[in-house]
Scaffold this motif. Structure first.
Motif, PDB file in Angstrom:
ATOM      1  N   GLN A 107      37.069  49.068 -37.543  1.00 18.09           N
ATOM      2  CA  GLN A 107      36.874  48.341 -38.800  1.00 18.09           C
ATOM      3  C   GLN A 107      35.721  47.360 -38.685  1.00 18.09           C
ATOM      4  N   LEU A 108      35.648  46.630 -37.590  1.00 15.19           N
ATOM      5  CA  LEU A 108      34.577  45.645 -37.437  1.00 15.19           C
ATOM      6  C   LEU A 108      33.214  46.304 -37.315  1.00 15.19           C
ATOM      7  N   LEU A 109      33.175  47.521 -36.771  1.00 21.14           N
ATOM      8  CA  LEU A 109      31.912  48.256 -36.689  1.00 21.14           C
ATOM      9  C   LEU A 109      31.500  48.843 -38.035  1.00 21.14           C
ATOM     10  N   GLY A 110      32.403  48.791 -39.022  1.00 20.98           N
ATOM     11  CA  GLY A 110      32.102  49.342 -40.330  1.00 20.98           C
ATOM     12  C   GLY A 110      32.389  50.819 -40.442  1.00 20.98           C
ATOM     13  N   ILE A 111      33.102  51.392 -39.445  1.00 23.76           N
ATOM     14  CA  ILE A 111      33.452  52.811 -39.449  1.00 23.76           C
ATOM     15  C   ILE A 111      34.789  52.978 -40.160  1.00 23.76           C
ATOM     16  N   PRO A 112      34.922  53.945 -41.056  1.00 25.19           N
ATOM     17  CA  PRO A 112      36.216  54.162 -41.718  1.00 25.19           C
ATOM     18  C   PRO A 112      37.338  54.359 -40.702  1.00 25.19           C
ATOM     19  N   VAL A 113      38.492  53.764 -40.985  1.00 27.48           N
ATOM     20  CA  VAL A 113      39.663  53.895 -40.123  1.00 27.48           C
ATOM     21  C   VAL A 113      40.599  54.897 -40.772  1.00 27.48           C
ATOM     22  N   SER A 114      40.669  56.087 -40.221  1.00 26.97           N
ATOM     23  CA  SER A 114      41.502  57.163 -40.788  1.00 26.97           C
ATOM     24  C   SER A 114      41.211  57.366 -42.276  1.00 26.97           C
ATOM     25  N   GLY A 115      39.924  57.404 -42.609  1.00 25.20           N
ATOM     26  CA  GLY A 115      39.515  57.658 -43.978  1.00 25.20           C
ATOM     27  C   GLY A 115      39.374  56.421 -44.843  1.00 25.20           C
ATOM     28  N   HIS A 116      39.974  55.317 -44.447  1.00 23.81           N
ATOM     29  CA  HIS A 116      39.901  54.075 -45.222  1.00 23.81           C
ATOM     30  C   HIS A 116      38.700  53.249 -44.744  1.00 23.81           C
ATOM     31  N   ALA A 117      37.959  52.691 -45.673  1.00 23.36           N
ATOM     32  CA  ALA A 117      36.724  51.997 -45.331  1.00 23.36           C
ATOM     33  C   ALA A 117      36.783  50.531 -45.765  1.00 23.36           C
ATOM     34  N   PRO A 118      37.565  49.692 -45.076  1.00 23.03           N
ATOM     35  CA  PRO A 118      37.592  48.269 -45.401  1.00 23.03           C
ATOM     36  C   PRO A 118      36.308  47.587 -44.939  1.00 23.03           C
ATOM     37  N   GLU A 119      36.114  46.371 -45.398  1.00 22.03           N
ATOM     38  CA  GLU A 119      34.890  45.637 -45.079  1.00 22.03           C
ATOM     39  C   GLU A 119      34.804  45.353 -43.587  1.00 22.03           C
ATOM     40  N   GLY A 120      33.620  45.578 -42.999  1.00 17.31           N
ATOM     41  CA  GLY A 120      33.385  45.320 -41.586  1.00 17.31           C
ATOM     42  C   GLY A 120      32.208  44.391 -41.382  1.00 17.31           C
ATOM     43  N   LEU A 121      31.879  44.138 -40.122  1.00 13.71           N
ATOM     44  CA  LEU A 121      30.734  43.284 -39.797  1.00 13.71           C
ATOM     45  C   LEU A 121      29.420  44.043 -39.909  1.00 13.71           C
ATOM     46  N   PHE A 122      29.496  45.375 -39.824  1.00 18.93           N
ATOM     47  CA  PHE A 122      28.307  46.220 -39.892  1.00 18.93           C
ATOM     48  C   PHE A 122      28.468  47.245 -41.009  1.00 18.93           C
ATOM     49  N   THR A 123      27.334  47.793 -41.404  1.00 17.65           N
ATOM     50  CA  THR A 123      27.322  48.959 -42.283  1.00 17.65           C
ATOM     51  C   THR A 123      26.833  50.132 -41.457  1.00 17.65           C
ATOM     52  N   VAL A 124      27.555  51.236 -41.489  1.00 14.14           N
ATOM     53  CA  VAL A 124      27.177  52.391 -40.675  1.00 14.14           C
ATOM     54  C   VAL A 124      26.607  53.478 -41.577  1.00 14.14           C
ATOM     55  N   ASP A 125      25.456  54.009 -41.183  1.00 11.21           N
ATOM     56  CA  ASP A 125      24.866  55.166 -41.852  1.00 11.21           C
ATOM     57  C   ASP A 125      25.144  56.400 -41.002  1.00 11.21           C
ATOM     58  N   VAL A 126      25.619  57.457 -41.656  1.00 13.99           N
ATOM     59  CA  VAL A 126      26.050  58.661 -40.955  1.00 13.99           C
ATOM     60  C   VAL A 126      25.005  59.761 -41.146  1.00 13.99           C
ATOM     61  N   HIS A 127      24.663  60.429 -40.037  1.00 10.00           N
ATOM     62  CA  HIS A 127      23.642  61.470 -40.061  1.00 10.00           C
ATOM     63  C   HIS A 127      24.160  62.701 -39.320  1.00 10.00           C
ATOM     64  N   GLY A 128      23.858  63.882 -39.870  1.00 11.82           N
ATOM     65  CA  GLY A 128      24.133  65.103 -39.130  1.00 11.82           C
ATOM     66  C   GLY A 128      25.516  65.667 -39.350  1.00 11.82           C
ATOM     67  N   SER A 129      25.933  66.498 -38.399  1.00  9.02           N
ATOM     68  CA  SER A 129      27.149  67.275 -38.506  1.00  9.02           C
ATOM     69  C   SER A 129      28.398  66.407 -38.563  1.00  9.02           C
ATOM     70  N   ALA A 130      29.339  66.800 -39.444  1.00  4.95           N
ATOM     71  CA  ALA A 130      30.620  66.088 -39.525  1.00  4.95           C
ATOM     72  C   ALA A 130      31.433  66.272 -38.253  1.00  4.95           C
ATOM     73  N   LEU A 131      31.192  67.351 -37.515  1.00  3.29           N
ATOM     74  CA  LEU A 131      31.900  67.549 -36.253  1.00  3.29           C
ATOM     75  C   LEU A 131      31.519  66.476 -35.252  1.00  3.29           C
ATOM     76  N   LEU A 132      30.291  65.998 -35.325  1.00  4.96           N
ATOM     77  CA  LEU A 132      29.841  64.918 -34.450  1.00  4.96           C
ATOM     78  C   LEU A 132      30.274  63.567 -34.984  1.00  4.96           C
ATOM     79  N   THR A 133      30.089  63.322 -36.283  1.00  2.00           N
ATOM     80  CA  THR A 133      30.285  61.984 -36.849  1.00  2.00           C
ATOM     81  C   THR A 133      31.689  61.729 -37.390  1.00  2.00           C
ATOM     82  N   GLY A 134      32.404  62.804 -37.720  1.00  2.25           N
ATOM     83  CA  GLY A 134      33.692  62.653 -38.381  1.00  2.25           C
ATOM     84  C   GLY A 134      33.586  62.635 -39.887  1.00  2.25           C
TER      85      GLY A 134
END
Length: 263
Positions: free
Chosen positions: A196-223
Motif C-alpha cells: 500500500q505504501l508503495l502505491g501498488i494495489p493490494v489484492s486489486g484494491h488501490a488505496p492511497e500510498g506514498l508513491f504512484t506506480v506506473d505499470v509497463h509490459g506483461s501482466a504476468l510480470l506486473t500483475g
C-alpha cells in the motif's frame, strides 16, 4: 460444537462478523476490531473447543511479529525491485500527507492481517488439521484463501491461483513452522502495508500510498490491475520461501498426520 468443524464454524462466524463491522471503519476502528476478534477467538477456543490457545499467547508475541514482519517486508520489497528491474514498474513520489497515509495504512492493515489470520490459519487450518492432517489442511485453506480473493477488483482465475500459492501456502507454512498466530500476522501485515505504501494495489484494491506506480509490459510480470500479487515473481518467491519453512516444520514435528493430531 466441540468437534473441529463445529468450533471452526462458530469462530469464523464470530470473527467474520467483527471483521465485517470494523474493517472499513473510521480512525482506530479496524484496530479495535482486531482486538475484539482476538477476544472472540480466545473465547471460542477455550469455551467452545475446550482447548488451550498457545498460538495466540502474549509471551514472545512482539518477537514473533517482528520476525514475521521482517520476512513480509523483504518479500514485497525484493519482488517489487525485481519487477522494476525487468521494466514492469516505475515509481514517483505521490506528494504530501505522509503521516496521514502511513497512519491509515497501518490501522487498516492491522485489522485485515489479524482477522484474516485468525480465520484462515487460527481456525480453519487447525480444525482441518485435526480432521485430515497438516498437508490436507494447508492445501484446503490455500485454495479457499485464493477463492476468497476472486471477488476483488481485477481478479481472475490466475490471480486466485497466485494468491493460493504465494499467500495461502506461504502463510500456512509459516504457521506450521512457528505455530504462532503473531508470526503470520506480522508477515501478513508487513506484506500488505508495504504494498500500500508503495502505491501498488493490494489484492486489486488501490488505496492511497506514498508513491504512484506506473505499470509497463506483461501482466504476468506486473500483475496488471490486480497488483503485485498476480505477478509470477512473488509466486515463485513465495513458494521458494515456503519450502524451507515446511522442511523446518517437519523437522520440529509441526507437520502432523491425522492420527497424530490430539482430539
Amino acid at each position: 460444537m466441540r468437534s473441529p468443524l463445529g468450533w471452526m464454524l462458530a469462530g469464523m462466524v464470530g470473527v467474520g462478523l467483527v471483521s465485517g463491522l470494523t474493517a472499513t471503519g473510521p480512525g482506530p476502528v479496524p484496530v479495535l476490531g482486531a482486538v475484539a476478534a482476538v477476544a472472540v477467538y480466545c473465547y471460542v477456543m477455550r469455551r467452545v473447543a475446550r482447548r488451550s490457545a498457545p498460538e495466540i499467547a502474549r509471551s514472545g508475541a512482539a518477537r514473533e511479529v517482528l520476525l514475521g514482519g521482517g520476512i513480509g517486508l523483504g518479500f514485497i520489497l525484493v519482488s517489487a525491485l525485481l519487477i522494476t528491474a525487468f521494466g514492469g514498474y516505475s515509481f514517483t513520489w505521490a506528494g504530501d500527507g505522509f503521516m496521514s497515509v502511513v497512519r491509515t495504512a497501518v490501522v487498516v492493515q492491522i485489522g485485515a492481517a489479524v482477522t484474516e489470520e485468525l480465520l484462515f490459519r487460527g481456525l480453519a487450518l487447525q480444525a482441518l488439521e485435526q480432521l485430515w492432517g497438516s498437508r490436507a489442511a494447508i492445501v484446503i485453506t490455500s485454495v479457499f484463501f485464493g477463492a476468497a480473493h476472486l471477488g476483488a477488483p481485477g481478479a481472475s482465475a490466475w490471480s486466485g491461483l497466485a494468491i493460493a500459492l504465494e499467500a495461502g501456502v506461504l502463510l500456512g507454512a509459516a504457521f506450521l513452522w512457528r505455530r504462532n498466530i503473531w508470526f503470520v500476522v506480522g508477515l501478513h501485515f508487513a506484506w500488505n502495508t508495504t504494498q500500500q505504501l508503495l502505491g501498488i494495489p493490494v489484492s486489486g484494491h488501490a488505496p492511497e500510498g506514498l508513491f504512484t506506480v506506473d505499470v509497463h509490459g506483461s501482466a504476468l510480470l506486473t500483475g496488471g490491475s490486480f497488483g503485485l500479487e498476480a505477478s509470477i515473481v512473488p509466486v515463485l518467491m513465495g513458494v521458494a520461501i515456503a519450502v524451507p519453512m515446511l522442511v523446518r516444520a517437519h523437522q520440529n514435528g509441526g507437520i502432523k498426520s491425522r492420527q497424530s493430531v490430539p482430539r
